[in-house]
Every structure is written in C-alpha cells, then in structure tokens.
Design a protein around this motif. Structure first.
Motif, PDB file in Angstrom:
ATOM      1  N   PHE A 113      44.159  41.637-103.519  1.00 18.89           N
ATOM      2  CA  PHE A 113      43.614  42.576-103.322  1.00 18.89           C
ATOM      3  C   PHE A 113      44.776  43.160-102.647  1.00 18.89           C
ATOM      4  CE2 PHE A 113      41.290  44.648-100.059  1.00 18.89           C
ATOM      5  CZ  PHE A 113      40.417  45.268-100.600  1.00 18.89           C
ATOM      6  N   TYR A 114      45.335  42.567-101.562  1.00 19.76           N
ATOM      7  CA  TYR A 114      46.217  43.146-100.949  1.00 19.76           C
ATOM      8  C   TYR A 114      47.632  43.995-102.434  1.00 19.76           C
ATOM      9  CZ  TYR A 114      50.965  43.105 -97.949  1.00 19.76           C
ATOM     10  OH  TYR A 114      51.921  43.446 -98.087  1.00 19.76           O
ATOM     11  N   THR A 115      47.736  42.707-103.139  1.00 24.01           N
ATOM     12  CA  THR A 115      49.517  43.837-103.678  1.00 24.01           C
ATOM     13  C   THR A 115      48.245  44.524-104.986  1.00 24.01           C
ATOM     14  OG1 THR A 115      49.759  41.016-104.395  1.00 24.01           O
ATOM     15  CG2 THR A 115      50.287  42.978-106.409  1.00 24.01           C
ATOM     16  N   VAL A 137      47.525  37.929 -92.506  1.00 27.25           N
ATOM     17  CA  VAL A 137      48.895  36.933 -93.094  1.00 27.25           C
ATOM     18  C   VAL A 137      49.452  37.549 -93.902  1.00 27.25           C
ATOM     19  CG1 VAL A 137      49.031  34.174 -92.845  1.00 27.25           C
ATOM     20  CG2 VAL A 137      47.137  35.225 -91.043  1.00 27.25           C
ATOM     21  N   ILE A 138      48.720  37.540 -94.763  1.00 27.79           N
ATOM     22  CA  ILE A 138      48.798  37.893 -96.224  1.00 27.79           C
ATOM     23  C   ILE A 138      49.695  38.931 -96.099  1.00 27.79           C
ATOM     24  CG2 ILE A 138      48.599  38.805 -98.655  1.00 27.79           C
ATOM     25  CD1 ILE A 138      46.075  37.050 -98.548  1.00 27.79           C
ATOM     26  N   ALA A 139      49.429  39.857 -95.314  1.00 23.98           N
ATOM     27  CA  ALA A 139      50.670  41.477 -95.604  1.00 23.98           C
ATOM     28  C   ALA A 139      52.300  40.792 -94.577  1.00 23.98           C
ATOM     29  CB  ALA A 139      49.709  42.308 -94.863  1.00 23.98           C
ATOM     30  N   GLY A 140      52.267  39.952 -93.952  1.00 24.71           N
ATOM     31  CA  GLY A 140      52.998  39.131 -93.016  1.00 24.71           C
ATOM     32  C   GLY A 140      54.287  38.408 -93.626  1.00 24.71           C
ATOM     33  N   VAL A 141      53.188  37.447 -95.111  1.00 24.57           N
ATOM     34  CA  VAL A 141      53.834  37.081 -96.039  1.00 24.57           C
ATOM     35  C   VAL A 141      54.888  37.815 -97.083  1.00 24.57           C
ATOM     36  CG1 VAL A 141      53.714  35.156 -97.739  1.00 24.57           C
ATOM     37  CG2 VAL A 141      52.390  34.850 -95.333  1.00 24.57           C
TER      38      VAL A 141
END
Length: 224
Positions: A113-115, A137-141
């Motif tokens: 979803f983020y990608t 968190v995923i945005a930070g990673v």
C-alpha cells in the motif's frame, strides 16, 4: 435506552473528571500507533473511540469539544511521528518482531500500500485499522523524506482525528439524529470489539501452529 446510555457516559465522565477524560482519550490515540496498541484492539484506539468521545462531549457540559479535538489531533500526529522515527532508527528488523504470521501478512499488505500510494498512503491509512498502525513505521523504514511525512501526517491527523471526533459531536448535537447516533456508535464499537477479538485469537492460533510445526529455511510451504 438511549437516555440511559447517555446518562452512563456522563456519569463516567463525572467520576474520572474532565482532565482525566481528556488524557485517557489522547493517550489511547497516541498509543494506538506509537506503541502498536492498535494491532489487536483497534476499537479502543480507532474510529469508534473518536466517535464516542465526540458523543460524550456533546452530552457533558464540562467537556470542551475544541480542547478535545485539538488534543486528539496532536496525539494522532505525535503517535505517527514516533512510529516513523522508530522505523527509521531500527529498520526492517523492528517490523519483523511484530506479532505472528497474520500480523506479518498485514505488514506485507501495508508495505504494498505504501509503495503504491506513497504520500497519500500516510493520509488514507488513518482510516484503515492495520494501515494506521504500520504505515508510519514502514514510511520510516523506507526512508521517506521527513518533511513529506510530516505534511502527510498533519493532513491525516486533521482529517481523521479532528474530523471523526467532530462528526460524533455534531451527530449528537442535532436533535433529528441524536437518538440514532448512539445506536450507530454502539454498532461500530461492538463490531470493532468482535473484529479485535477474532484477530487476536487468529494470530495466537497461528503462533501456536508455527511453534508446533516450525518451517525450516528452504522448505516448501502451502503457499508455494
């Protein structure tokens, strides 16, 4: 029955005090993302909490709706900021330690979803229980630019935190929909509780199954 529910809510508010009420709501909103508290109990940290808080604010004279909503917005913003910084600091291994197989599948979906949606994923995820927990968190990673995340986080906190709280408040303030608003709140909260319990039990069962039958590296799986 509606009057009874309203009286109970107002009575609870009188017992804990207005300041404590604010702190509980703000604390739960913050913990939902910053502390991953929203993984198995989205009904405590999500839409139903904000809607119910708005209902209470409309029924209790001691609660200032603007103090409540501004605090909710700030708590939502700070919660996502903490999640983003944790992801940037500890990287992908930090997510790998979260929950069992079901949680990991949710993380994989959130990564897609983020990608796919980038900046907008941070805003949209506010309205998706699992996405709300993992997207920061995923945005930070993924090393999303800090200012880009801050702007998306701010828009999401306003649209979700402030918006849903005000919807609950005005729903209870309009005589034509006041009675129905409590019914809607009850349905949303009940459905969220059931979903949270099912998610917790499913994840627990998958963990037990994995512990009993561990998958060795390179071994074929049922999904292969």
């Amino acid at each position: 029955m509606t009057a009874s529910v309203s009286d109970d809510l107002v009575g609870l508010l009188g017992d804990v005090g207005t300041i404590i009420f604010y702190l509980i709501v703000w604390g739960l909103v913050f913990a939902g993302t910053a502390l991953f508290f929203g993984i198995f109990v989205p009904f405590v940290t999500g839409d139903s909490l904000l809607f119910a808080a708005g209902l209470i604010a409309a029924s209790a004279s001691g609660v200032d709706i603007w103090v409540l909503t501004i605090g909710v917005g700030i708590a939502a913003f700070l919660g996502d900021q903490v999640g983003f910084l944790l992801g940037r600091r500890f990287g992908r291994p930090y997510l790998d330690k979260r929950g069992g197989p079901r949680t990991q599948k949710a993380i994989a979906k959130t990564e897609w979803f983020y990608t796919t949606f980038g900046w907008w994923s941070v805003v949209i995820a506010r309205f998706v229980p699992w996405g709300r927990v993992f997207i920061p968190v995923i945005a930070g990673v993924g090393r999303m630019a800090y200012l880009r995340f801050v702007t998306a986080n701010l828009v999401g906190a306003l649209a979700w935190g402030v918006g849903i709280t005000l919807i609950g408040y005005f729903a209870a303030s309009i005589p034509a929909v006041k009675a129905g608003s409590y019914v809607i709140a009850g349905i949303v909260i009940t459905a969220s509780i059931i979903a949270g319990i099912r998610a917790w039990r499913s994840d627990k069962a998958e963990r037990a199954e994995l512990a009993a039958h561990p998958v060795t590296p390179g071994a074929p799986t049922s999904e292969g």
